[in-house]
Write a protein that holds these residues in place. Structure first.
Motif, PDB file in Angstrom:
ATOM      1  N   ILE A   4       0.858  -1.186   0.000  1.00 12.34           N
ATOM      2  CA  ILE A   4       0.000   0.000   0.000  1.00 12.34           C
ATOM      3  C   ILE A   4       0.895   1.237   0.000  1.00 12.34           C
ATOM      4  CG2 ILE A   4      -1.692   1.333   1.293  1.00 12.34           C
ATOM      5  CD1 ILE A   4      -2.831  -1.225   2.384  1.00 12.34           C
ATOM      6  N   ASN A   5       0.771   2.044  -1.045  1.00 15.28           N
ATOM      7  CA  ASN A   5       1.569   3.269  -1.144  1.00 15.28           C
ATOM      8  C   ASN A   5       0.814   4.478  -0.608  1.00 15.28           C
ATOM      9  OD1 ASN A   5       3.756   1.932  -2.547  1.00 15.28           O
ATOM     10  ND2 ASN A   5       2.413   1.871  -4.338  1.00 15.28           N
ATOM     11  N   VAL A   6      -0.489   4.527  -0.851  1.00 17.99           N
ATOM     12  CA  VAL A   6      -1.315   5.641  -0.372  1.00 17.99           C
ATOM     13  C   VAL A   6      -2.595   5.058   0.232  1.00 17.99           C
ATOM     14  CG1 VAL A   6      -2.482   7.792  -0.973  1.00 17.99           C
ATOM     15  CG2 VAL A   6      -0.417   7.098  -2.219  1.00 17.99           C
ATOM     16  N   LYS A   7      -2.751   5.128   1.548  1.00 17.21           N
ATOM     17  CA  LYS A   7      -3.880   4.496   2.227  1.00 17.21           C
ATOM     18  C   LYS A   7      -5.230   5.073   1.795  1.00 17.21           C
ATOM     19  CE  LYS A   7      -1.595   2.900   6.444  1.00 17.21           C
ATOM     20  NZ  LYS A   7      -1.588   2.942   7.930  1.00 17.21           N
ATOM     21  N   THR A   8      -5.266   6.374   1.637  1.00 16.38           N
ATOM     22  CA  THR A   8      -6.564   6.992   1.310  1.00 16.38           C
ATOM     23  C   THR A   8      -7.070   6.527  -0.052  1.00 16.38           C
ATOM     24  OG1 THR A   8      -5.368   8.921   0.442  1.00 16.38           O
ATOM     25  CG2 THR A   8      -6.157   9.020   2.739  1.00 16.38           C
TER      26      THR A   8
END
Length: 297
Positions: free
Chosen positions: A193-197
């Motif tokens: 996961i690079n960007v959770k949002t």
């Protein structure tokens, strides 16, 4: 140190995780399976020609069929002939046959003989592999799982009387001697996961993978779940409406020196036997190469 872990195994397929290896090693194993693992295959056939009479009904049949001899020979040649490496020899290595001329070679130690006697019927009848009978050891019969393979079709008044001779060979000489298919390997991958949002865009689709499958560092390393994640990413990746917004919020990253190797056999031997034979062939080749170097130096 090279390590391997069996991920899944059946009689005819094997999926293995290799650690501490490189692509060159696995490619040599792949090519050895395809080209060098010995296997039995039908090499010659003899068709009995003429008119035959059914002694019970008095009906006459002619040795005639829709396929040409070459097509028929090819279909029989591709059948999975059970192969037991410890019990048979190559004809040019057979203790009883190696000193004979090629046309005269063939004995129970280096050759398997099959016979078939099938007649047609009105409207046509498919001749299948289970109708072949082996002369000798019954364990050399065509495996039951492959008995429904269609070979030709015979109509009313047609008959097929033939003998088939199988010998040991290697895939480098003809494809019929290759015991495997779908031999492939690829880098093991982890999900990240690079960007959770933005990753919520994938999870909100309610597919196979959820946020709970990832650890605290945002890494997914379970091999089976990574396979599911790979499929899920197709819904937010290239060519989808969500591609621009998702923008690689979750990616797959290669694990260094770890590869997943998988293949299937044609049924002539188990997948484990094929792997063992391939390793044996490679070991023998490298030993011979080492001896050549020792002599040269």
């Amino acid at each position: 140190m090279t390590k391997l872990k069996v991920l899944s195994e059946t009689d005819t397929s094997l999926r293995i995780l290799f650690s501490g290896v490189n692509r060159a090693f696995l490619n040599s194993l792949r090519r050895t399976m395809i080209a060098d693992v010995p296997k039995f295959a039908i090499d010659q056939m003899r068709v009995e020609l003429g008119v035959f009479k059914n002694e019970e009904t008095g009906e006459l049949f002619e040795s005639n069929y829709a396929l040409s001899d070459e097509q028929l020979a090819h279909r029989f040649a591709m059948l999975p002939i059970p192969t037991f490496h410890d019990d048979f020899y190559f004809q040019d290595e057979c203790p009883d046959c190696k000193d004979m001329v090629v046309d005269q070679r063939g004995c129970p130690s280096c050759q398997i003989i099959y016979t078939i006697s099938s007649s047609g019927e009105d409207g046509g009848r498919s001749v299948v592999a289970s109708e072949m009978n082996v002369i000798g050891d019954r364990r050399l019969e065509i495996p039951e799982a492959y008995g429904s393979i269609p070979l030709t079709k015979l109509y009313d008044g047609q008959v097929l009387h033939a003998y088939f001779y199988a010998i040991m060979g290697r895939g480098r000489d003809h494809a019929k001697y290759s015991p495997v298919s779908g031999v492939t390997f690829y880098s093991r991958q982890n999900g990240k996961i690079n960007v959770k949002t933005r990753s919520k865009m994938l999870f909100d689709l309610n597919l196979n993978i959820t946020a709970k499958d990832f650890n605290k560092e945002g890494i997914l390393n379970d091999i089976d779940k990574v396979d599911l994640l790979r499929n899920d990413l197709n819904h937010v990746g290239s060519g989808t409406d969500l591609e621009a917004d998702f923008n690689d919020a979750i990616t797959l990253e290669d694990v260094e020196d770890e590869f997943i190797f998988q293949f299937e056999t044609d049924g002539s031997m188990t997948a484990r036997t094929c792997l063992e034979q391939a390793c044996k062939e490679l070991a023998g080749r490298f030993e011979a190469l080492s001896n050549d170097f020792a002599e040269a130096l």
